[in-house]
Scaffold this motif. Structure first.
Motif, PDB file in Angstrom:
ATOM      1  N   SER A   2       0.829  -1.190   0.000  1.00 36.78           N
ATOM      2  CA  SER A   2       0.000   0.000   0.000  1.00 36.78           C
ATOM      3  C   SER A   2       0.868   1.246   0.000  1.00 36.78           C
ATOM      4  O   SER A   2       2.036   1.214   0.373  1.00 36.78           O
ATOM      5  CB  SER A   2      -0.911   0.010   1.231  1.00 36.78           C
ATOM      6  OG  SER A   2      -0.155   0.248   2.391  1.00 36.78           O
ATOM      7  N   LYS A   3       0.262   2.372  -0.410  1.00 38.80           N
ATOM      8  CA  LYS A   3       1.003   3.635  -0.439  1.00 38.80           C
ATOM      9  C   LYS A   3       1.544   3.992   0.933  1.00 38.80           C
ATOM     10  O   LYS A   3       2.633   4.515   1.062  1.00 38.80           O
ATOM     11  CB  LYS A   3       0.107   4.771  -0.936  1.00 38.80           C
ATOM     12  CG  LYS A   3      -0.125   4.747  -2.405  1.00 38.80           C
ATOM     13  CD  LYS A   3      -0.917   5.967  -2.810  1.00 38.80           C
ATOM     14  CE  LYS A   3      -1.259   5.925  -4.275  1.00 38.80           C
ATOM     15  NZ  LYS A   3      -2.004   7.088  -4.705  1.00 38.80           N
ATOM     16  N   SER A  27       5.856   0.826 -12.305  1.00 37.04           N
ATOM     17  CA  SER A  27       5.043   0.040 -11.373  1.00 37.04           C
ATOM     18  C   SER A  27       4.226   1.007 -10.520  1.00 37.04           C
ATOM     19  O   SER A  27       4.495   2.208 -10.480  1.00 37.04           O
ATOM     20  CB  SER A  27       5.943  -0.804 -10.475  1.00 37.04           C
ATOM     21  OG  SER A  27       6.662   0.046  -9.581  1.00 37.04           O
ATOM     22  N   ASP A  28       3.233   0.456  -9.814  1.00 35.45           N
ATOM     23  CA  ASP A  28       2.439   1.274  -8.889  1.00 35.45           C
ATOM     24  C   ASP A  28       3.338   1.916  -7.844  1.00 35.45           C
ATOM     25  O   ASP A  28       3.171   3.090  -7.499  1.00 35.45           O
ATOM     26  CB  ASP A  28       1.380   0.422  -8.184  1.00 35.45           C
ATOM     27  CG  ASP A  28       0.243   0.014  -9.095  1.00 35.45           C
ATOM     28  OD1 ASP A  28       0.059   0.650 -10.156  1.00 35.45           O
ATOM     29  OD2 ASP A  28      -0.462  -0.958  -8.741  1.00 35.45           O
ATOM     30  N   GLU A  29       4.300   1.154  -7.333  1.00 34.48           N
ATOM     31  CA  GLU A  29       5.196   1.654  -6.285  1.00 34.48           C
ATOM     32  C   GLU A  29       6.071   2.795  -6.803  1.00 34.48           C
ATOM     33  O   GLU A  29       6.256   3.796  -6.127  1.00 34.48           O
ATOM     34  CB  GLU A  29       6.074   0.524  -5.725  1.00 34.48           C
ATOM     35  CG  GLU A  29       5.310  -0.524  -4.938  1.00 34.48           C
ATOM     36  CD  GLU A  29       4.638  -1.584  -5.819  1.00 34.48           C
ATOM     37  OE1 GLU A  29       4.957  -1.673  -7.026  1.00 34.48           O
ATOM     38  OE2 GLU A  29       3.779  -2.300  -5.298  1.00 34.48           O
ATOM     39  N   ALA A  31       5.454   4.812  -9.333  1.00 37.60           N
ATOM     40  CA  ALA A  31       4.603   5.975  -9.586  1.00 37.60           C
ATOM     41  C   ALA A  31       4.259   6.694  -8.282  1.00 37.60           C
ATOM     42  O   ALA A  31       4.265   7.924  -8.226  1.00 37.60           O
ATOM     43  CB  ALA A  31       3.331   5.551 -10.314  1.00 37.60           C
ATOM     44  N   ALA A  32       3.997   5.930  -7.226  1.00 33.94           N
ATOM     45  CA  ALA A  32       3.674   6.533  -5.931  1.00 33.94           C
ATOM     46  C   ALA A  32       4.864   7.290  -5.351  1.00 33.94           C
ATOM     47  O   ALA A  32       4.687   8.281  -4.626  1.00 33.94           O
ATOM     48  CB  ALA A  32       3.213   5.448  -4.951  1.00 33.94           C
TER      49      ALA A  32
END
Length: 124
Positions: A2-3, A27-29, A31-32
């Motif tokens: 999770s963020k 990846s989501d990570e 980008a976050a």
């Protein structure tokens, strides 16, 4: 992941393991981690301040050099510079009553790498 469980990375640290966007999707990570850095630059005042620091003689500028270019108070300019500093884009050094800012070369290189169109060696 999770963020909220991501480690807080700033500046070139947040971009260190990102390959150029044109090479593969983030990846989501990633980008976050990169989004806060880009968000700091997305404000028109902060973008102008970054440009002014980078283009100032010697590559560093005092708050007193930057404030006259804006119709904003010195504390407001200092706040925007603090946001850029906390994002990892600027270094700062206090000299007497004034604070001098200088762009972090590694952060500038990382941003250029992120948006590079051609093949760039990854550090991952």
């Amino acid at each position: 992941m999770s963020k909220s469980s991501l480690p807080l990375l700033t500046g070139s640290d947040a971009l260190a393991c990102c390959t150029p966007l044109s090479r593969e999707p983030m990846s989501d990570e990633q980008a976050a981690q990169v989004a806060p850095l880009l968000k700091a630059l997305a404000d028109p005042v902060r973008l102008r301040l970054m440009s002014m620091v980078l283009s100032h003689e010697g590559g560093e500028a005092c708050v007193c050099d930057l404030t006259p270019a804006f119709d904003l108070s010195q504390p407001t300019i200092s706040h925007h510079l603090k946001v850029l500093h906390e994002a990892g884009l600027l270094d700062r050094e206090k000299r007497g009553t004034w604070v001098y800012y200088q762009a972090k070369p590694e952060a500038m290189t990382a941003i250029m790498t992120l948006f590079a169109a051609g093949p760039v060696a990854s550090t991952c």
